[in-house]
Enzyme design. Sequence first.
Site, mmCIF file in Angstrom:
data_model
loop_
_atom_site.group_PDB
_atom_site.id
_atom_site.type_symbol
_atom_site.label_atom_id
_atom_site.label_comp_id
_atom_site.label_asym_id
_atom_site.label_seq_id
_atom_site.Cartn_x
_atom_site.Cartn_y
_atom_site.Cartn_z
ATOM 1 N N ASP A 1 -9.058 -6.833 -2.232
ATOM 2 C CA ASP A 1 -9.320 -7.156 -0.822
ATOM 3 C C ASP A 1 -9.910 -5.948 -0.100
ATOM 4 O O ASP A 1 -10.300 -6.032 1.065
ATOM 5 C CB ASP A 1 -8.076 -7.716 -0.115
ATOM 6 C CG ASP A 1 -6.935 -6.726 -0.014
ATOM 7 O OD1 ASP A 1 -7.058 -5.605 -0.560
ATOM 8 O OD2 ASP A 1 -5.910 -7.071 0.609
ATOM 9 N N SER A 2 -10.045 -4.818 -0.818
ATOM 10 C CA SER A 2 -10.788 -3.674 -0.284
ATOM 11 C C SER A 2 -12.215 -4.085 0.070
ATOM 12 O O SER A 2 -12.897 -3.389 0.826
ATOM 13 C CB SER A 2 -10.818 -2.523 -1.304
ATOM 14 O OG SER A 2 -11.257 -3.001 -2.566
ATOM 15 N N ASP B 1 -7.165 -10.458 -5.938
ATOM 16 C CA ASP B 1 -6.221 -9.872 -4.987
ATOM 17 C C ASP B 1 -5.842 -10.914 -3.932
ATOM 18 O O ASP B 1 -6.723 -11.435 -3.234
ATOM 19 C CB ASP B 1 -6.925 -8.686 -4.307
ATOM 20 C CG ASP B 1 -5.983 -7.582 -3.933
ATOM 21 O OD1 ASP B 1 -4.769 -7.717 -4.197
ATOM 22 O OD2 ASP B 1 -6.470 -6.575 -3.385
ATOM 23 N N LYS C 1 -3.023 -10.318 -8.019
ATOM 24 C CA LYS C 1 -2.270 -9.126 -7.599
ATOM 25 C C LYS C 1 -1.734 -9.388 -6.208
ATOM 26 O O LYS C 1 -2.412 -10.015 -5.394
ATOM 27 C CB LYS C 1 -3.173 -7.892 -7.587
ATOM 28 C CG LYS C 1 -2.483 -6.647 -7.036
ATOM 29 C CD LYS C 1 -3.307 -5.403 -7.217
ATOM 30 C CE LYS C 1 -4.324 -5.128 -6.141
ATOM 31 N NZ LYS C 1 -3.773 -5.039 -4.766
ATOM 32 N N GLU D 1 0.722 -7.377 -2.975
ATOM 33 C CA GLU D 1 1.322 -6.135 -2.494
ATOM 34 C C GLU D 1 2.792 -6.361 -2.141
ATOM 35 O O GLU D 1 3.135 -7.385 -1.547
ATOM 36 C CB GLU D 1 0.572 -5.636 -1.254
ATOM 37 C CG GLU D 1 -0.884 -5.294 -1.530
ATOM 38 C CD GLU D 1 -1.608 -4.761 -0.291
ATOM 39 O OE1 GLU D 1 -0.956 -4.536 0.753
ATOM 40 O OE2 GLU D 1 -2.832 -4.572 -0.386
ATOM 41 N N GLU E 1 -0.167 3.055 -5.678
ATOM 42 C CA GLU E 1 -1.232 3.622 -4.841
ATOM 43 C C GLU E 1 -0.699 4.745 -3.952
ATOM 44 O O GLU E 1 0.314 4.559 -3.246
ATOM 45 C CB GLU E 1 -1.873 2.524 -3.972
ATOM 46 C CG GLU E 1 -2.976 3.090 -3.066
ATOM 47 C CD GLU E 1 -3.873 2.047 -2.427
ATOM 48 O OE1 GLU E 1 -3.769 0.858 -2.766
ATOM 49 O OE2 GLU E 1 -4.686 2.446 -1.575
HETATM 50 O O1 KIV Z 1 -8.083 -3.960 -2.831
HETATM 51 C C1 KIV Z 1 -8.178 -3.098 -3.718
HETATM 52 O O2 KIV Z 1 -9.271 -2.678 -4.114
HETATM 53 C C2 KIV Z 1 -6.945 -2.569 -4.269
HETATM 54 C C3 KIV Z 1 -7.044 -1.340 -5.127
HETATM 55 C C4 KIV Z 1 -7.231 -0.177 -4.250
HETATM 56 C C5 KIV Z 1 -5.881 -1.209 -6.025
HETATM 57 O O3 KIV Z 1 -5.906 -3.103 -4.027
#
Ligand code: KIV
Length: 308
Positions: free
Chosen positions: A58-59, A97, A127, A129, A196
Amino acid sequence: MSTRPQESDASAGKPKHTVLSLKAKYERGEPITVLTAYDYPTAQAVDAAGVDAILVGDSLAMVVLGLPNTLSLTVDAMLHHAKAVSRGAKRALLIGDMPFMSYQADTAEAVRNAGRFLAEGGMDAVKLEGGTPYVATVKAIVRAGIPVQGHIGLTPQSLNLLGGFRVQGRTAATAKALLDDALALEGAGCFSIVLESVPERLAALITERVSIPTIGIGAGPHTSGQVLVLHDILGLFSTFTPKFAKRYAELGETIRSAAEAYARDVRAHTFPGQEHSYSIPAEEWQSFLSSLGERGPKPAALPRPRRG
Ligand code: KIV
């Protein structure tokens, strides 16, 4: 356009990665390589480089969409990118994510949203958080047959609670809480955990205490693998560069100078050239002009681009 694997394609002919093949790498003590990708061409390139897993992170909210944080991304927006990545990558394990509010409020909703990443997005895993508070959620998603990667330490979706993008686990109490989170996620069935922005000693200790791979980002060299944001390593995101990101290219500069050269060529009438232009057979052209009641100029009299 050729779709054949290139000679430099490190993944050509190799079987696709699964959570089991990553586990086998981990058990052999081989570092696991992970990079983010957000679209078809970047997924193709990262996959061809032989990177083990691709995270559609989600970056992308920040590095692709220019948003100040990741909080406004929706599942539909993530799936748009996940689908493109899954078309481009053939071998890497693909991890989607889960965005803010797609799993936090309700377990059943979390399972349904996780399922969409596999069914619609072409991902192999998701993934999310968070640590101990998400044990029930992780268990429910795994029970539905969906591999889950945990993510603890600096969790950007909790930016407002953490007071910014800050290193986590720097006190005895928060270090202990992160170790407990990691153990809880392992117990819940995660196949791996992203650590992280945590002190390297803490990441090393967590890695030693759990029996699933830890993937570090800003967590030092003693994790089972590493992940970085693609745009950080390519020099494509200049708003800020985290201390942990190493730049391997300056693509932002490369794009700028290519765009400048193109604009220069157009202004100087040196692009497009003959090699970029299409022709029509002379007799077809004559017949076209006749149909308009006109006589055509001789080919030599065709208008030429004005120079400089
Ligand atoms: O969103 C993302 O790119 C991430 C990585 C920084 C692990 O969660």
